[in-house]
Design a protein around this motif. Sequence first.
Motif, mmCIF file in Angstrom:
data_model
loop_
_atom_site.group_PDB
_atom_site.id
_atom_site.type_symbol
_atom_site.label_atom_id
_atom_site.label_comp_id
_atom_site.label_asym_id
_atom_site.label_seq_id
_atom_site.Cartn_x
_atom_site.Cartn_y
_atom_site.Cartn_z
ATOM 1 N N UNK A 35 61.815 -0.701 83.998
ATOM 2 C CA UNK A 35 61.433 -2.109 84.129
ATOM 3 C C UNK A 35 60.421 -2.499 83.056
ATOM 4 N N UNK A 36 59.557 -1.568 82.671
ATOM 5 C CA UNK A 36 58.577 -1.846 81.622
ATOM 6 C C UNK A 36 59.263 -2.062 80.270
ATOM 7 N N UNK A 40 61.352 -8.817 79.230
ATOM 8 C CA UNK A 40 61.465 -9.698 78.052
ATOM 9 C C UNK A 40 60.109 -10.282 77.658
ATOM 10 N N UNK A 41 59.214 -9.479 77.107
ATOM 11 C CA UNK A 41 57.883 -9.958 76.751
ATOM 12 C C UNK A 41 57.712 -10.219 75.254
ATOM 13 N N UNK A 42 58.771 -10.054 74.469
ATOM 14 C CA UNK A 42 58.709 -10.361 73.052
ATOM 15 C C UNK A 42 58.298 -9.201 72.166
ATOM 16 N N UNK A 43 57.867 -8.090 72.739
ATOM 17 C CA UNK A 43 57.500 -6.919 71.935
ATOM 18 C C UNK A 43 58.738 -6.094 71.621
ATOM 19 N N UNK A 44 58.790 -5.514 70.433
ATOM 20 C CA UNK A 44 59.901 -4.604 70.146
ATOM 21 C C UNK A 44 59.768 -3.328 70.978
ATOM 22 N N UNK A 46 59.629 -0.229 70.298
ATOM 23 C CA UNK A 46 58.727 0.830 69.855
ATOM 24 C C UNK A 46 57.254 0.459 70.033
ATOM 25 N N UNK A 47 56.949 -0.732 70.548
ATOM 26 C CA UNK A 47 55.563 -1.128 70.802
ATOM 27 C C UNK A 47 55.310 -1.479 72.269
ATOM 28 N N UNK A 48 56.226 -1.164 73.152
ATOM 29 C CA UNK A 48 56.113 -1.568 74.552
ATOM 30 C C UNK A 48 55.077 -0.780 75.342
ATOM 31 N N UNK A 49 54.693 0.405 74.894
ATOM 32 C CA UNK A 49 53.773 1.221 75.686
ATOM 33 C C UNK A 49 52.311 0.890 75.439
ATOM 34 N N UNK A 50 52.001 0.052 74.472
ATOM 35 C CA UNK A 50 50.626 -0.379 74.329
ATOM 36 C C UNK A 50 49.955 -0.005 73.020
ATOM 37 N N UNK A 51 48.644 0.194 73.101
ATOM 38 C CA UNK A 51 47.796 0.371 71.927
ATOM 39 C C UNK A 51 48.081 1.610 71.110
ATOM 40 N N UNK A 52 48.357 2.717 71.766
ATOM 41 C CA UNK A 52 48.623 3.956 71.026
ATOM 42 C C UNK A 52 49.905 3.833 70.210
#
Length: 83
Positions: A35-36, A40-44, A46-52
Amino acid sequence: MNRILAIRSLVPRAGKTFSTSARTQVENKLKESQSKFQAPDGNPIHLKKGGMDYAVYSMTMGLTAVGTLWSCFALFQYAMPKK
């Protein structure tokens, strides 16, 4: 004959030490992760997991740019005649 009996006596013990059943129940987090990543939040992806992920992506892109510029500079130096 005694060796066969000794080996045969070890087989049941070996079966008791290795168990396929889990002693503790582990929570399955696959649905959470799906689900994460499918949100559909607009992030690609490869960047969905956050800051790291963003830091690793930025560092990789920076190193790629530096390497490209360095190789272009080296090619330019090799193309110029030595004085």
